[in-house]
Scaffold this motif. Structure first.
Motif, short mmCIF file in Angstrom:
data_model
loop_
_atom_site.label_atom_id
_atom_site.label_comp_id
_atom_site.label_asym_id
_atom_site.label_seq_id
_atom_site.Cartn_x
_atom_site.Cartn_y
_atom_site.Cartn_z
N ASN A 120 0.88 -1.42 -0.20
CA ASN A 120 0.12 0.12 -0.11
C ASN A 120 0.60 1.22 -0.32
O ASN A 120 0.90 1.28 1.08
N TYR A 121 0.90 1.92 -1.04
CA TYR A 121 2.24 3.05 -0.96
C TYR A 121 1.55 4.15 -0.82
O TYR A 121 1.89 5.29 -0.62
N GLU A 122 0.08 4.12 -0.55
CA GLU A 122 -0.40 5.18 0.34
C GLU A 122 -0.05 5.80 1.41
O GLU A 122 -0.92 6.39 2.00
N ALA A 123 0.21 4.59 2.15
CA ALA A 123 0.09 4.74 3.56
C ALA A 123 1.50 6.11 3.84
O ALA A 123 2.47 5.71 3.61
N LYS A 124 0.55 6.96 4.72
CA LYS A 124 1.08 8.53 4.65
C LYS A 124 1.24 8.93 6.37
O LYS A 124 0.15 8.77 6.43
N SER A 125 1.34 9.67 6.67
CA SER A 125 1.40 10.57 7.35
C SER A 125 0.94 11.86 7.21
O SER A 125 0.36 11.90 6.06
N ASP A 126 0.38 12.76 8.18
CA ASP A 126 -0.55 13.32 7.78
C ASP A 126 -0.19 14.74 6.46
O ASP A 126 -1.13 15.00 6.47
N ASP A 127 0.93 15.23 6.80
CA ASP A 127 1.50 16.29 6.07
C ASP A 127 1.71 15.67 4.31
O ASP A 127 2.28 16.49 3.01
N GLY A 128 1.26 14.20 4.14
CA GLY A 128 1.61 14.00 3.17
C GLY A 128 2.32 12.36 2.45
O GLY A 128 3.08 11.94 1.25
N ARG A 129 3.37 12.93 4.29
CA ARG A 129 4.58 11.93 3.52
C ARG A 129 5.44 10.14 4.59
O ARG A 129 4.37 10.74 5.14
N PRO A 130 5.76 10.06 3.97
CA PRO A 130 6.14 8.88 4.74
C PRO A 130 6.24 9.00 6.14
O PRO A 130 7.56 10.60 6.92
N ALA A 131 5.90 8.62 7.43
CA ALA A 131 6.21 9.42 9.21
C ALA A 131 7.67 8.70 9.31
O ALA A 131 8.01 8.17 10.87
N THR A 132 8.53 9.04 8.76
CA THR A 132 9.72 8.74 9.06
C THR A 132 11.00 9.99 9.69
O THR A 132 11.04 11.47 9.30
N ARG A 133 11.55 9.42 10.54
CA ARG A 133 12.94 10.74 11.04
C ARG A 133 13.89 9.73 10.48
O ARG A 133 14.41 8.77 10.78
N VAL A 134 14.67 10.94 11.07
CA VAL A 134 16.40 10.46 11.32
C VAL A 134 16.80 9.97 12.11
O VAL A 134 15.92 9.77 13.50
N GLY A 135 17.09 8.43 12.07
CA GLY A 135 17.39 7.60 12.91
C GLY A 135 16.57 6.37 13.76
O GLY A 135 16.93 5.53 14.01
N ASP A 136 15.05 6.53 12.11
CA ASP A 136 14.73 5.48 12.90
C ASP A 136 15.32 4.05 11.85
O ASP A 136 15.83 4.31 11.03
N PHE A 184 11.47 0.23 3.76
CA PHE A 184 10.27 -0.12 4.70
C PHE A 184 10.90 0.57 5.98
O PHE A 184 11.60 0.50 6.29
N ASP A 185 9.92 1.58 6.52
CA ASP A 185 10.37 1.36 7.83
C ASP A 185 9.61 0.31 8.86
O ASP A 185 9.14 -0.80 8.71
N MET A 186 10.10 0.30 9.84
CA MET A 186 9.66 -1.30 11.22
C MET A 186 7.94 -0.99 11.14
O MET A 186 7.77 -2.32 11.98
N SER A 187 7.13 -0.29 10.80
CA SER A 187 5.64 -1.11 10.83
C SER A 187 5.44 -1.34 9.42
O SER A 187 4.05 -1.44 9.20
N GLY A 188 6.30 -1.10 8.85
CA GLY A 188 5.90 -1.69 7.05
C GLY A 188 5.38 -0.65 6.10
O GLY A 188 5.03 -1.34 5.38
N GLU A 189 5.95 0.16 6.72
CA GLU A 189 4.95 1.39 5.50
C GLU A 189 6.63 1.52 4.64
O GLU A 189 7.86 1.33 4.94
N LEU A 190 6.32 1.68 2.87
CA LEU A 190 7.15 2.13 1.88
C LEU A 190 7.35 3.49 2.14
O LEU A 190 7.13 4.24 2.11
N VAL A 191 8.44 3.24 2.55
CA VAL A 191 9.38 4.65 2.58
C VAL A 191 9.56 5.44 1.17
O VAL A 191 9.80 6.76 1.43
N ALA A 192 10.18 4.60 0.52
CA ALA A 192 11.48 5.36 -0.69
C ALA A 192 11.93 3.94 -0.91
O ALA A 192 11.65 3.01 -1.44
N ILE A 193 12.71 4.65 -2.36
CA ILE A 193 13.23 3.28 -3.39
C ILE A 193 14.70 3.98 -3.62
O ILE A 193 15.15 4.76 -3.53
N HIS A 194 14.71 2.81 -3.77
CA HIS A 194 16.88 2.30 -4.08
C HIS A 194 17.09 3.04 -5.24
O HIS A 194 16.45 2.64 -6.31
N SER A 195 17.78 4.15 -4.73
CA SER A 195 18.83 5.09 -6.05
C SER A 195 20.68 5.28 -6.51
O SER A 195 20.39 3.85 -7.57
N ARG A 196 21.25 5.34 -5.44
CA ARG A 196 22.20 5.16 -5.61
C ARG A 196 22.97 4.45 -4.79
O ARG A 196 22.81 5.00 -3.89
#
Length: 321
Positions: A120-136, A184-196
């Motif tokens: 489910n790629y639509e799993a997002k936080s309230d501001d439209g982005r995955p709810a991830t932070r540095v250190g997650d 993925f983050d640890m809740s199973g949400e798709l965060v990003a796609i590998h690039s470089r």
């Protein structure tokens, strides 16, 4: 084939270990392990190997109809024929859709009416982005070095070390073949796609999901966005079929077919009479030359021809001479 969707994350599901500099106890390590085990099987079902020529990359299915997100440099162009291999080794024909050549976002479609396991790629936080932070804590999947049925996709565990508008960095170890795979983050949400893949194996860059959302409609329509550096728009006149013809009544007779080029692979034979290209009649060799000047490497063409009194047609992608 069964369908799997991963639920959206919420504040209640946020892994508490994310907010610690390091795991401090056996319980902290067990919490990370439990979260990974909870979502890994479903994530793997939707992670595919993408084959294009002699190379390979990775992608993740985000709809039951077979829509796949990957990196632009994996598909490298639009409307290109490729293959997708599922975790169990099942292989499907696929076609690249659109790409953003500036941010390394790409999309393709599996050419099948089957229903596929998806994330489910639509799993997002309230501001439209995955709810991830540095250190997650995050986990990466990919077909490292190419598809291996016995091994399956490879999982790497790590943490986010930088989060920016169009790029996130992690210390998950990635190598060739992982490009285009899911983070993925640890809740199973798709965060990003590998690039470089970074100069150091444990410093890698990923395209965040908000980039895909920003260009979603253009990607679905098969548009080539931008002008590099992750993909270059082919130049008109570089497309090549791999055949020679002569003028005859009613069209162009094929006098030579070069092996290992698109025309030969599509089944064109010496003696066939070409009658139209992309539904427009072919009347002379000059007519064909003029048309080919407009086509670029990777463009798809539909060639109609006659053989033994029967009219046939084949479609294929042009290559560079």
């Amino acid at each position: 084939m069964w369908i799997a969707t991963l639920a959206a994350s919420s504040a209640a599901e946020r892994l508490y270990v994310n907010d610690k500099k390091v795991p401090e106890s056996r319980e902290d390590l067990m919490a990370i392990q439990t979260s990974l085990q909870k979502h890994l099987a479903e994530a793997r079902q939707a992670t595919v190997c993408i084959k294009m020529g002699q190379g390979s990359g990775t992608g993740v299915i985000v709809s039951e109809t077979g829509l796949v997100l990957t990196a632009a440099h994996v598909i490298s162009g639009v409307q290109k024929d490729m293959k997708v291999i599922m975790e169990d080794g099942t292989e499907y024909e696929a076609k690249s859709l659109g790409l953003n050549s500036e941010n390394d976002a790409g999309m393709l479609k599996i050419l099948s009416d089957e229903k596929f396991p998806f994330i489910n790629y639509e799993a997002k936080s309230d501001d439209g982005r995955p709810a991830t932070r540095v250190g997650d804590w995050v986990f990466a999947l990919g077909h490292s070095g190419g598809f291996d049925k016995e091994r399956g996709s490879v999982v790497r565990l790590g943490r986010l070390i930088k989060v920016a508008e169009t790029t996130v960095h992690s210390d998950c170890v990635l190598i060739g073949g992982d490009s285009g795979g899911p983070l993925f983050d640890m809740s199973g949400e798709l965060v990003a796609i590998h690039s470089r893949v970074g100069r150091r194996l444990a410093q890698n860059m990923h395209v965040p999901l908000q980039v895909f959302h920003a260009y979603w409609e253009m990607l679905e329509k098969g548009e080539f966005i931008g002008d590099g550096p992750f993909a270059k728009k082919p130049k008109p006149g570089t497309g090549f079929m791999g055949l020679a013809v002569k003028d005859v009544d009613g069209g162009l007779e094929v006098t030579q077919v070069e092996p290992d080029y698109p025309a030969a692979d599509a089944g064109i034979e010496v003696g066939d009479v070409l009658t139209s290209l992309n539904a427009m009649p072919l009347k002379s060799k000059e007519d064909l030359r003029a048309r080919m000047k407009k086509f670029a490497e990777g463009d798809r063409v539909l060639l109609e021809f006659s053989r033994d009194g029967k009219v046939k047609s084949v479609g294929f992608n042009l290559v560079k001479r």
